[in-house]
Design an enzyme around this catalytic site. Structure first.
Site, PDB file in Angstrom:
ATOM      1  N   SER A  49      68.998 -21.419  68.668  1.00  0.00           N
ATOM      2  CA  SER A  49      69.191 -21.313  70.456  1.00  0.00           C
ATOM      3  C   SER A  49      70.844 -19.828  70.245  1.00  0.00           C
ATOM      4  CB  SER A  49      69.529 -21.913  70.767  1.00  0.00           C
ATOM      5  OG  SER A  49      69.724 -21.240  72.003  1.00  0.00           O
ATOM      6  N   TYR A 107      73.850 -29.778  73.747  1.00  0.00           N
ATOM      7  CA  TYR A 107      72.872 -29.354  72.808  1.00  0.00           C
ATOM      8  C   TYR A 107      73.633 -28.366  72.340  1.00  0.00           C
ATOM      9  CZ  TYR A 107      68.736 -26.512  72.669  1.00  0.00           C
ATOM     10  OH  TYR A 107      68.313 -25.370  72.690  1.00  0.00           O
TER      11      TYR A 107
END
Length: 268
Positions: free
Chosen positions: A148, A161
């Site tokens: 990501s 995250y």
């Protein structure tokens, strides 16, 4: 004939989102695909879409389970090779975030959530890759990791995250340098906002998810958020030795242009 005709592919986290879109594209190209996820109903939906894309029933293997479970990881690889006889491509797509402590500073969030993020986004990637490598060596196959752009952003709502997603980038580089000696190519794709139900899966409401995607689409230079097929096409390219053999340890940023925007001049 497609490069992927009769190739055997595992796509983790393929019961929805990027994983589903990727599995369907592989199926359309003639691959034998193992799909996996934690939701039986949505996994069946993925299988149906693979069949509609042209796959034969016997060429789609459904395995229900949690990739963070060590015994399941072993089952995933073993069952695939037992059914199809080999393994050509591993797509480490499964991952996710948590809305449990959204908006809190990184030092205000329990360490238990960090452990959860590492289990979900990092450890299972290593574990499944270790199990897959002996089979990928035989086919001179490929591993494609899905990370990501959170790995390179100050992601205020989800700091753990972001921290967890930075690890697969370095893992991709280290694996690529090591495994190319055995003929295995390793690369990664780092998506920006992609229209999936991942935000709801992390604990948000549908309304919160829609609002996030609407806002993201407005600031993306492309003018829209990504869709799973956008990322799936890149994954297939990276897994296709006939097209991307020269790419080793490459991290493709697929974010609709977000990373080129200036914090000082956001409208430029």
């Amino acid at each position: 004939m497609s490069f992927f005709s009769e190739k055997v592919v595992i796509v983790t986290g393929s019961s929805n989102g990027i994983g589903r879109g990727t599995a369907v594209l592989f199926a359309k190209e003639g691959a034998k695909v193992t799909i996996t996820g934690r939701n039986a109903e949505t996994l069946r939906e993925t299988k149906q879409q693979c069949l509609q894309a042209g796959a034969r029933e016997e060429n789609i293997l459904e395995i229900l389970g949690d990739v963070t479970d060590e015994s399941f990881a072993a089952k995933l690889v073993t069952a695939t090779v037992e059914k199809f006889g080999k393994l050509d491509v591993l797509v480490n797509n499964a991952g996710g975030s948590s809305f449990a402590n959204i908006g809190k500073g990184i030092l205000d969030i329990p360490i238990a959530e960090f452990d959860q993020m590492m289990d979900l986004n990092v450890k299972q990637v290593l574990r499944i890759s270790q199990l897959a490598v002996p089979h990928l060596e035989k086919t001179k196959g490929a591993i494609v990791n899905v990370s990501s752009i959170a790995a390179r952003h100050n992601l205020l709502p989800f700091p753990y995250y972001g921290a967890a997603k930075s690890a697969p980038d370095q893992i991709t580089i280290q694996m690529a340098g090591s495994l190319i000696k055995n003929g295995i190519r390793v690369n990664s794709v780092n998506p920006g906002p992609v229209l999936t139900n991942g935000v709801v899966a992390a604990g948000a409401t549908k309304e919160e998810q829609d609002k996030m995607f609407e806002g993201a689409g407005q600031i993306m230079p492309l003018g829209r958020v990504g869709v799973p097929e956008d990322i799936g096409k890149i994954i297939l390219f990276l897994a296709n030795r006939s097209q991307s053999e020269i790419l080793i340890g490459h991290i493709v940023t697929a974010d609709g242009g977000i990373m080129i925007k200036s914090a000082m001049f956001p409208d430029s």
